[in-house]
Design an enzyme around this catalytic site. Structure first.
Site, PDB file in Angstrom:
ATOM      1  N   ASP A 247     -58.028  14.643 -71.964  1.00 33.56           N
ATOM      2  CA  ASP A 247     -58.443  15.905 -71.346  1.00 33.56           C
ATOM      3  C   ASP A 247     -57.311  16.893 -71.113  1.00 33.56           C
ATOM      4  OD1 ASP A 247     -57.280  14.677 -69.128  1.00 33.56           O
ATOM      5  OD2 ASP A 247     -59.012  14.969 -67.809  1.00 33.56           O
ATOM      6  N   CYS A 372     -58.766  16.875 -63.941  1.00 33.82           N
ATOM      7  CA  CYS A 372     -58.397  15.590 -63.334  1.00 33.82           C
ATOM      8  C   CYS A 372     -58.904  15.470 -61.901  1.00 33.82           C
ATOM      9  CB  CYS A 372     -56.879  15.424 -63.317  1.00 33.82           C
ATOM     10  SG  CYS A 372     -56.077  15.480 -64.923  1.00 33.82           S
TER      11      CYS A 372
END
Length: 383
Positions: A247, A372
């Site tokens: 990511d 995150c």
């Protein structure tokens, strides 16, 4: 030494394996909540489920209140301000749940405001993407897949975040499936149509899945998450706490369309730029689960000399954005030209959503970003 690199030093010295906590004294782990659906034995299979794309509708966003002075030292209050500000911004668009230790819940509520629901549930740190289960949709229900979080390969002790998946699913009465592998949510990126992007460095790694081959893990990913095709990238081993989550590298913005993190022009080549180059090669040759060639859009990083944040582990990737209901939340790093360019790229490829830049210097200095720090649960919006 950066704000979190002390942990990798301790872990590298073998102190964690010897039972010495790099955090110093820690709170006792939260016991598993008994007597609620999801708190007993996991269901044997989620065959027929679907791991949806992030741009689909969310019932809520989960976040976690950073708990430990021993992790953040003198920066704890600063990172809490970043987390509270991000939660308030997301709450303008969808329902936000902040998980907080019971003795910190009142303080978290004051910081986040009444638009955010604070749920007393013990956590260790703010990385909800990795500690909250991923959600697989089945006809008439959502199943939480517990990914067996182990502190990113036992690099940090997380006595409360380890059982968080089980405890959160019990709290919300969501059926639980225990994955047959160990991973984190930030290691998984999907188009919602059967294609999954992952890095080998993060999954095919003995610190998470000892003795398992890539082929074995691919079969388990497909069975557990309803995936038809997995695209593998090399990633980077051992240079950050996550072993290079996907990511911060490649993100879907639509079926067949990905944004690729790209180093600032002229920056010296390093492990991360080489990882991006390798990912570009994979993407150029790949087709997805529907047989489409992938359109690859560069998402350039800011000028390191112009960003407002600092630290050896500062994450300056715009790829760590979060797609919420009606909005996209992107990091704002202080390089105005680069920030504006990233905002334009996201606007072009996620039309119809507000693009909301958020300053996150303290979160980024801790080795992560907006994605995150958030975790979406699919479903009809709560409000």
């Amino acid at each position: 030494m950066s704000r979190r690199s002390v942990f990798s030093v301790f872990a590298g010295a073998g102190l964690l394996a010897a039972g010495v906590s790099a955090c110093g004294p820690s709170d006792p782990p939260t016991p598993v909540l008994p007597g609620l659906p999801g708190s007993g034995d996991p269901e044997p299979s989620v065959v027929g489920g679907r791991l949806g794309a992030e741009w689909e509708s969310h019932v809520r966003t989960y976040m976690s209140w950073p708990a430990q002075q021993s992790i953040w030292k003198q920066y704890l209050e600063d990172v809490r301000k970043d987390i509270a500000g991000l939660a308030r911004d997301i709450a303008e668009y969808e329902y936000v749940v902040m998980l907080a230790r019971p003795d910190q819940a009142d303080a978290a509520q004051r910081a986040c405001g009444n638009a955010v629901e604070v749920v007393p549930l013990a956590v260790d740190d703010l990385w909800a993407r990795d500690t909250v289960p991923v959600f697989v949709e089945q006809p008439g229900r959502v199943v939480g897949v517990d990914l067996n979080f182990n502190g990113w390969g036992n690099k940090q002790p997380h006595p409360n975040d380890g059982p968080l998946g089980r405890n959160l699913l019990a709290h919300y009465k969501i059926p639980r499936h225990q994955a047959p592998f160990t991973a984190e949510g930030g290691a998984l990126e999907t188009d919602g149509e059967g294609t999954l992007l992952v890095t080998e460095s993060s999954l095919v790694n003995d610190n998470r899945n000892p003795g398992k081959s890539r082929d074995q893990l691919e079969a388990e990913l497909k069975l557990t998450l309803g995936i038809e095709k997995v695209l593998w990238f090399d990633g980077v081993r051992g240079e950050d706490i996550t072993d290079a989550h996907i990511d911060c590298l490649v993100r879907y913005v639509a079926p067949g369309v990905v944004l690729l993190d790209k180093a600032f022009p002229g920056a010296p080549a390093d492990s991360w730029s080489r990882s991006s180059d390798q990912a570009r090669q994979v993407l150029a040759q790949a087709t997805d689960a529907r047989g489409r060639k992938l359109q690859v859009i560069d998402l350039p990083q800011p000028d390191p000399g112009r960003i407002t944040g600092e630290g050896d582990e500062f994450v300056s990737s715009y790829a760590n954005f979060y797609i919420a209901n009606g909005a996209v939340f992107m990091p704002e790093f202080g390089d105005r030209q680069a920030d504006d360019r990233a905002r334009g790229i996201l606007r072009d490829h996620l039309p119809g959503r507000d693009i909301v830049p958020v300053p996150i210097d303290e979160i980024a200095a801790g080795g992560g970003g907006i994605h995150c720090s958030t975790h979406d649960q699919p479903g009809k919006p709560a409000r």
